[in-house]
Write an enzyme that holds these catalytic residues in place. Sequence first.
Site, mmCIF file in Angstrom:
data_model
loop_
_atom_site.group_PDB
_atom_site.id
_atom_site.type_symbol
_atom_site.label_atom_id
_atom_site.label_comp_id
_atom_site.label_asym_id
_atom_site.label_seq_id
_atom_site.Cartn_x
_atom_site.Cartn_y
_atom_site.Cartn_z
ATOM 1 C CB CYS A 385 -0.997 -0.038 1.149
ATOM 2 S SG CYS A 385 -2.417 1.013 0.800
ATOM 3 C CG HIS A 514 -3.476 -3.450 2.980
ATOM 4 N ND1 HIS A 514 -2.448 -2.974 3.762
ATOM 5 C CD2 HIS A 514 -4.163 -2.358 2.571
ATOM 6 C CE1 HIS A 514 -2.515 -1.653 3.835
ATOM 7 N NE2 HIS A 514 -3.548 -1.258 3.122
ATOM 8 C CD GLU A 516 -1.074 -6.158 4.764
ATOM 9 O OE1 GLU A 516 -0.725 -6.418 3.596
ATOM 10 O OE2 GLU A 516 -1.229 -4.995 5.182
HETATM 11 N N1 GLN Z 1 -1.924 6.753 2.880
HETATM 12 C C1 GLN Z 1 -2.050 6.026 1.663
HETATM 13 C C2 GLN Z 1 -3.414 6.196 1.028
HETATM 14 O O1 GLN Z 1 -4.345 6.601 1.661
HETATM 15 C C3 GLN Z 1 -1.741 4.558 1.880
HETATM 16 C C4 GLN Z 1 -2.745 3.868 2.746
HETATM 17 C C5 GLN Z 1 -2.245 2.554 3.340
HETATM 18 O O2 GLN Z 1 -1.051 2.291 3.367
HETATM 19 N N2 GLN Z 1 -3.167 1.745 3.834
HETATM 20 O O3 GLN Z 1 -3.579 5.911 -0.136
#
Ligand code: GLN
Length: 538
Positions: A385, A514, A516
């Site tokens: 992410c 994600h 994970e």
């Molecule tokens: N801050 C980033 C976004 O909002 C990544 C979010 C995250 O890592 N879950 O896109």
Amino acid sequence: MKFVFVAGGVMSGIGKGIATASIGRILKSKGFKVTAIKIDPYINVDAGTMNPIEHGEVFVTEDGVECDQDVGNYERFLDENIYTDNYMTTGRVYQSVITKERNLEYHGKCVEVVPDIPNEVIATIKRAGKKVKADFILIEIGGTVGEYQNMLFLEAARMLKISHPKDVLFILVSYMPVPEIIGEMKTKPTQYAVRTLNSAGIQPDMILARSILALDEPRKKKLSQFCNVAPEDIISAPDVASIYQVPINFEKEHMGNRILKKFGLKPRPSNLADWEALVKIITNSPKPVNIGIVGKYFESGKFTLTDSYISVLEAVKHASFANDRKPNITWISAEDFEKNESSLENLNQFDGVIVPGGFGNRGVEGKIKAIEYCRKNNIPFFGLCLGMQLAVIEFARHVCDLKDATSAEFNKKAKHLVIDVMEDQKALLKEKKYGATMRLGSYDCQLAPDTISKKAYGAIDITERHRHRYELNNAYREVLQKQGMIMAGLNKEKDLVEIIEIKNHPFFVATQFHPEFKSRPLHPHPLFLAFIKAATKK
Ligand code: GLN
């Protein structure tokens, strides 16, 4: 449908979530359909608006609920997906009661805290059970008995027992301290916890005795006598080296069949063979694989907490065990690289480096430095992410020569916003609609041929879970690709880049989603498997 409530005594943080998940695993292994619910007593409608240092990881379900990390434990232990109704907070329950009231669904009647709030809790529990046709539904009540906050949930449990006397069971997970100065395990705090539960109209049917040590006979007898619970229903739950041993330990005390007996069901053998095989790998202490995780949500005063990244940590474990390795994880504060650039060389000691998700400016430049170091020094790198967004920024700055490349999250005015806010997020942010409005939950992704990702999944069409507002800016796709970045996964519907890789590197993969959240002990995630495999080759 049978309902098993799990409440905590004496103090929090003693493993109620793992205990609930383990009971679920045991019942599932006996051939029952099981699901689990987490109740958190706070006002927040969901965990999405909470700081992870305070609250731990925000777990995301398939259907896009931002919930407590325990839901992740349930999914991992049960190897089942958990949905919206399996997560409740005080705020969430009140919100739905108030919405119903505004919609005249109470038909003009006065809506009251009791019984309408507990009734809403009960209706939600039943809905969650029905959705998956559960034989057993486990309900973990967050916090500790005696807290003002969880009273209405205990009241719901008590009311459910009145309407379904044969179908409700209460388990108290309580803590037995062994104060060093006394040198003896003390049961009194648990006796008080049971009294407190009694005053809420609930008598526990079983007690899970958490402690650093196993329960001995004299203590068991004392607890039985003063807490009104048969000695066979007091289960010893000492600390164990690995959480995966917990279901096996509970079964040593025949916990599963004790539960069945309480419900008047016939005993059944449990089958934990696959689970036992996993524990065998862990306890055989295989060779280590050294993984560095560069983050920022783990420093709390003098303590290093890893709960903010629990799914990442678990996914690394699953993939390492499957590669017959023991993960040796080091938590690295991204800000250290900002203060002291020479510390980047420490990254050489790792077989692989992960940059997980995150929000806001803090630590971002340190993470970018770490990613650059991994790229240039052929260290297997896995970005998750925010980790992907920063990998794109790093590549844009240092390979594509776009000097001020950044994300709109950090500096809206920069010239090269290689990561930009997603179109449908703009209005939401303007109106300060922050709660539950990110791109959340499961979305499709199509993998490109000849990529590490496609090889890892062994498929073209996959789905993964998301939680973000920003995305790779498509205007920069071409420049990035020209310099060797591969757009390895795309969401066709919205034309979003979901995975990037780079050429001529042993493993440089970063995902907008994600992965994970979908890794399970018995089904490790394909990308984590490939990452750990690459790490073992370094
Ligand atoms: N801050 C980033 C976004 O909002 C990544 C979010 C995250 O890592 N879950 O896109």
